[in-house]
Design a protein around this motif. Structure first.
Motif, PDB file in Angstrom:
ATOM      1  N   ASN A   1       0.827  -1.214   0.000  1.00  0.00           N
ATOM      2  CA  ASN A   1       0.000   0.000   0.000  1.00  0.00           C
ATOM      3  C   ASN A   1       0.854   1.254   0.000  1.00  0.00           C
ATOM      4  OD1 ASN A   1      -2.715  -1.262   0.266  1.00  0.00           O
ATOM      5  ND2 ASN A   1      -1.735  -2.137   2.072  1.00  0.00           N
ATOM      6  N   ARG A   2       0.630   2.090  -1.022  1.00  0.00           N
ATOM      7  CA  ARG A   2       1.345   3.365  -1.181  1.00  0.00           C
ATOM      8  C   ARG A   2       0.318   4.418  -1.576  1.00  0.00           C
ATOM      9  NH1 ARG A   2       6.930   2.991  -3.165  1.00  0.00           N
ATOM     10  NH2 ARG A   2       6.364   4.818  -4.366  1.00  0.00           N
ATOM     11  N   LEU A   3       0.109   5.375  -0.697  1.00  0.00           N
ATOM     12  CA  LEU A   3      -0.854   6.441  -0.962  1.00  0.00           C
ATOM     13  C   LEU A   3      -0.110   7.774  -0.928  1.00  0.00           C
ATOM     14  CD1 LEU A   3      -3.771   5.198   1.328  1.00  0.00           C
ATOM     15  CD2 LEU A   3      -3.551   4.896  -1.145  1.00  0.00           C
ATOM     16  N   GLY A   4      -0.041   8.434  -2.080  1.00  0.00           N
ATOM     17  CA  GLY A   4       0.700   9.685  -2.183  1.00  0.00           C
ATOM     18  C   GLY A   4      -0.175  10.902  -2.008  1.00  0.00           C
ATOM     19  N   GLY A   5       0.435  11.934  -1.488  1.00  0.00           N
ATOM     20  CA  GLY A   5      -0.270  13.198  -1.306  1.00  0.00           C
ATOM     21  C   GLY A   5       0.673  14.275  -0.823  1.00  0.00           C
ATOM     22  N   SER A   6       0.124  15.203  -0.060  1.00  0.00           N
ATOM     23  CA  SER A   6       0.885  16.341   0.431  1.00  0.00           C
ATOM     24  C   SER A   6       0.724  16.437   1.949  1.00  0.00           C
ATOM     25  CB  SER A   6       0.354  17.619  -0.228  1.00  0.00           C
ATOM     26  OG  SER A   6       1.053  18.737   0.236  1.00  0.00           O
ATOM     27  N   ILE A   7       1.821  16.704   2.647  1.00  0.00           N
ATOM     28  CA  ILE A   7       1.775  16.821   4.109  1.00  0.00           C
ATOM     29  C   ILE A   7       0.993  18.080   4.481  1.00  0.00           C
ATOM     30  CG2 ILE A   7       3.135  17.155   6.218  1.00  0.00           C
ATOM     31  CD1 ILE A   7       5.379  15.551   4.859  1.00  0.00           C
ATOM     32  N   THR A   8      -0.047  17.891   5.301  1.00  0.00           N
ATOM     33  CA  THR A   8      -0.880  19.022   5.718  1.00  0.00           C
ATOM     34  C   THR A   8      -0.621  19.459   7.156  1.00  0.00           C
ATOM     35  OG1 THR A   8      -2.658  17.484   6.297  1.00  0.00           O
ATOM     36  CG2 THR A   8      -2.742  18.522   4.106  1.00  0.00           C
ATOM     37  N   SER A   9      -0.094  18.550   7.966  1.00  0.00           N
ATOM     38  CA  SER A   9       0.241  18.950   9.338  1.00  0.00           C
ATOM     39  C   SER A   9       1.269  17.996   9.929  1.00  0.00           C
ATOM     40  CB  SER A   9      -1.005  19.003  10.232  1.00  0.00           C
ATOM     41  OG  SER A   9      -1.490  17.702  10.492  1.00  0.00           O
ATOM     42  N   ILE A  10       2.067  18.562  10.828  1.00  0.00           N
ATOM     43  CA  ILE A  10       3.043  17.786  11.597  1.00  0.00           C
ATOM     44  C   ILE A  10       2.966  18.287  13.026  1.00  0.00           C
ATOM     45  CG2 ILE A  10       5.462  17.156  11.927  1.00  0.00           C
ATOM     46  CD1 ILE A  10       5.919  17.924   8.966  1.00  0.00           C
ATOM     47  N   THR A  11       2.671  17.386  13.950  1.00  0.00           N
ATOM     48  CA  THR A  11       2.683  17.721  15.365  1.00  0.00           C
ATOM     49  C   THR A  11       3.892  17.025  15.971  1.00  0.00           C
ATOM     50  OG1 THR A  11       0.271  17.852  15.391  1.00  0.00           O
ATOM     51  CG2 THR A  11       1.390  17.667  17.529  1.00  0.00           C
ATOM     52  N   GLU A  12       4.873  17.830  16.377  1.00  0.00           N
ATOM     53  CA  GLU A  12       6.126  17.297  16.910  1.00  0.00           C
ATOM     54  C   GLU A  12       6.031  17.126  18.423  1.00  0.00           C
ATOM     55  OE1 GLU A  12       8.680  16.353  15.160  1.00  0.00           O
ATOM     56  OE2 GLU A  12       8.483  17.375  13.245  1.00  0.00           O
ATOM     57  N   GLY A  13       6.449  15.965  18.892  1.00  0.00           N
ATOM     58  CA  GLY A  13       6.586  15.725  20.321  1.00  0.00           C
ATOM     59  C   GLY A  13       8.023  15.337  20.605  1.00  0.00           C
ATOM     60  N   PRO A  14       8.380  15.214  21.853  1.00  0.00           N
ATOM     61  CA  PRO A  14       9.765  14.871  22.172  1.00  0.00           C
ATOM     62  C   PRO A  14      10.137  13.442  21.755  1.00  0.00           C
ATOM     63  CG  PRO A  14       8.446  14.969  24.173  1.00  0.00           C
ATOM     64  CD  PRO A  14       7.570  15.446  23.039  1.00  0.00           C
ATOM     65  N   VAL A  15       9.147  12.566  21.641  1.00  0.00           N
ATOM     66  CA  VAL A  15       9.397  11.167  21.278  1.00  0.00           C
ATOM     67  C   VAL A  15       8.806  10.841  19.910  1.00  0.00           C
ATOM     68  CG1 VAL A  15       8.951   8.761  21.915  1.00  0.00           C
ATOM     69  CG2 VAL A  15       9.448  10.438  23.693  1.00  0.00           C
TER      70      VAL A  15
ATOM     71  N   THR B   1       2.066   8.003  12.748  1.00  0.00           N
ATOM     72  CA  THR B   1       2.800   8.328  13.961  1.00  0.00           C
ATOM     73  C   THR B   1       4.187   7.725  13.801  1.00  0.00           C
ATOM     74  OG1 THR B   1       0.778   8.253  15.280  1.00  0.00           O
ATOM     75  CG2 THR B   1       2.857   8.155  16.471  1.00  0.00           C
ATOM     76  N   ILE B   2       5.186   8.603  13.711  1.00  0.00           N
ATOM     77  CA  ILE B   2       6.565   8.163  13.540  1.00  0.00           C
ATOM     78  C   ILE B   2       7.413   8.775  14.650  1.00  0.00           C
ATOM     79  CG2 ILE B   2       6.277   7.929  11.040  1.00  0.00           C
ATOM     80  CD1 ILE B   2       7.802  10.569  10.692  1.00  0.00           C
ATOM     81  N   THR B   3       8.640   8.333  14.774  1.00  0.00           N
ATOM     82  CA  THR B   3       9.492   8.922  15.812  1.00  0.00           C
ATOM     83  C   THR B   3       9.845  10.360  15.448  1.00  0.00           C
ATOM     84  OG1 THR B   3      11.577   8.215  14.818  1.00  0.00           O
ATOM     85  CG2 THR B   3      10.511   6.673  16.368  1.00  0.00           C
ATOM     86  N   HIS B   4      10.050  11.158  16.465  1.00  0.00           N
ATOM     87  CA  HIS B   4      10.477  12.546  16.258  1.00  0.00           C
ATOM     88  C   HIS B   4      11.798  12.562  15.491  1.00  0.00           C
ATOM     89  CE1 HIS B   4      11.321  16.760  16.999  1.00  0.00           C
ATOM     90  NE2 HIS B   4      12.516  16.394  17.442  1.00  0.00           N
ATOM     91  N   GLU B   5      12.697  11.673  15.859  1.00  0.00           N
ATOM     92  CA  GLU B   5      14.004  11.586  15.194  1.00  0.00           C
ATOM     93  C   GLU B   5      13.851  11.333  13.694  1.00  0.00           C
ATOM     94  OE1 GLU B   5      17.784   8.577  15.359  1.00  0.00           O
ATOM     95  OE2 GLU B   5      16.877   9.137  17.270  1.00  0.00           O
ATOM     96  N   ALA B   6      12.929  10.441  13.311  1.00  0.00           N
ATOM     97  CA  ALA B   6      12.698  10.154  11.888  1.00  0.00           C
ATOM     98  C   ALA B   6      12.119  11.374  11.180  1.00  0.00           C
ATOM     99  CB  ALA B   6      11.767   8.959  11.731  1.00  0.00           C
ATOM    100  N   SER B   7      11.207  12.066  11.831  1.00  0.00           N
ATOM    101  CA  SER B   7      10.605  13.259  11.233  1.00  0.00           C
ATOM    102  C   SER B   7      11.670  14.300  10.903  1.00  0.00           C
ATOM    103  CB  SER B   7       9.559  13.843  12.185  1.00  0.00           C
ATOM    104  OG  SER B   7       9.034  15.044  11.694  1.00  0.00           O
ATOM    105  N   VAL B   8      12.603  14.487  11.824  1.00  0.00           N
ATOM    106  CA  VAL B   8      13.686  15.457  11.616  1.00  0.00           C
ATOM    107  C   VAL B   8      14.645  14.952  10.539  1.00  0.00           C
ATOM    108  CG1 VAL B   8      15.678  16.552  12.715  1.00  0.00           C
ATOM    109  CG2 VAL B   8      13.502  16.418  13.938  1.00  0.00           C
ATOM    110  N   ALA B   9      15.029  13.680  10.627  1.00  0.00           N
ATOM    111  CA  ALA B   9      15.982  13.111   9.666  1.00  0.00           C
ATOM    112  C   ALA B   9      15.438  13.136   8.237  1.00  0.00           C
ATOM    113  CB  ALA B   9      16.342  11.681  10.067  1.00  0.00           C
TER     114      ALA B   9
END
Length: 142
Positions: free
Chosen positions: A79-93, A110-118
């Protein structure tokens, strides 16, 4: 019915391919999008899954991976669904990422904060939500 899965997709079954133990169920979504679910053959019988039947597909946000951009990246997930990022809520983890699809629906990951930054994720940029077929739960009315 209320559920804890953030991703709920309304569609109908396009095809069922029976295997020895499990079956692949293709779910057609609005806008010519598709989700593939792997369920047991018992579930196919008990839910009376067949082409044309309306279903809901549920995917937990923690099961969704993000690939930034819209390039042709090869992965084993069906499954691959493409689009555009509409929001990112960053937490410490963890970070919560929402991707708007072309059909008006949204996929939440929901991904790790570290992955979001990387990955350098930014609102307004293209991204692909990826998840494996066994992560899809199917539900039918009644």
């Amino acid at each position: 019915m209320k559920i804890s899965a953030r991703n709920v997709f309304d569609g109908h079954i396009d095809a069922v391919r029976l295997g020895a133990i499990n079956s692949e169920v293709e779910v057609a979504l609005p806008g010519d999008l598709k989700i593939v679910a792997t369920v047991t053959n018992d579930a196919v019988r008990e839910l009376n899954l067949a082409a044309g039947k309306p279903v809901q597909a549920f995917v937990k946000a923690s099961s969704v991976l993000i690939i930034p951009g819209s390039g042709d990246v090869r992965v084993s997930a069906r499954n691959r669904l493409g689009g555009s990022i509409t929001s990112i809520t960053e937490g410490p983890v963890s970070s919560d990422v929402s991707i708007a699809l072309g059909n008006g629906q949204t996929v939440h990951a929901t991904i790790t904060h570290e992955a979001s930054v990387a990955l350098g994720l930014k609102v307004g940029t293209p991204a692909i939500a990826v998840f494996k077929a066994p992560s899809v739960i199917l539900g039918v009315a009644g």
